[in-house]
Design a protein around this motif. Sequence first.
Motif, mmCIF file in Angstrom:
data_model
loop_
_atom_site.group_PDB
_atom_site.id
_atom_site.type_symbol
_atom_site.label_atom_id
_atom_site.label_comp_id
_atom_site.label_asym_id
_atom_site.label_seq_id
_atom_site.Cartn_x
_atom_site.Cartn_y
_atom_site.Cartn_z
ATOM 1 N N GLU A 15 0.557 -1.377 0.246
ATOM 2 C CA GLU A 15 0.193 -0.422 0.122
ATOM 3 C C GLU A 15 0.665 1.642 -0.446
ATOM 4 N N GLN A 81 -3.594 1.449 -3.592
ATOM 5 C CA GLN A 81 -4.374 1.427 -2.707
ATOM 6 C C GLN A 81 -5.295 -0.172 -2.745
ATOM 7 N N PRO A 111 -1.446 -4.904 2.934
ATOM 8 C CA PRO A 111 -2.327 -3.402 3.267
ATOM 9 C C PRO A 111 -0.517 -3.286 4.156
#
Lengths: 111, 113
Positions: A15, A81, A111
Amino acid sequence: QQQVRQSPQSLTVWEGETAILNCSYEDSTFDYFPWYHQFPGESPALLIAIRPVSNKKEDGRFTIFFNKREKKFSLHIADSQPGDSATYFCAAFYGNEKITFGAGTKLTIKP
Amino acid sequence: NSKVIQTPRYLVKGQGQKAKMRCIPEKGHPVVFWYQQNKNNEFKFLINFQNQEVLQQIDMTEKRFSAECPSNSPCSLEIQSSEAGDSALYLCASSPWTVGEQYFGPGTRLTVL
């Protein structure tokens, strides 16, 4: 002649990093180069596209870089993202008569 | 968001049976495409129409597949005699006059047993 080669087959980035997806083609008559994304269980959706008169097209975090001389184009996804995780397809068109899609890049954003 | 409508969403046929699927393009879109997406996510262009006229079609479509896009009726793609290898997601897309700008429907997932 009508093939579009897409690489890598799969890509994992963290991310916030920039993901780079690549395509190349051979037929110099192609005049429209779109990128689509496809989420699992859904149909493809047009993300961004470019014509050979330009060498760059931006739309928010998504940028296409186009090199007419080398017959290459790439999609850069800035500030990746987790919601960008999907399969991305490049394509090449000549009018509505010659149409070819790349094999897809499965992008995973960690993430 | 795409407004292309495809029916049915799922279709199950036996080998040798006919399989027919339909597509209603977005209003005002004169160009309609059919694609086959296999289990490896690979796209294969099948046929496209502009105002009911065939623009381009591949050999596979010419032999076992039939397609039409009559005015004031849904477009259709029909496989005359289904084979196991025809199991795939069939995607219809429509396009305005702007070349290349395609909007896909949800697809018809065909399973040939």
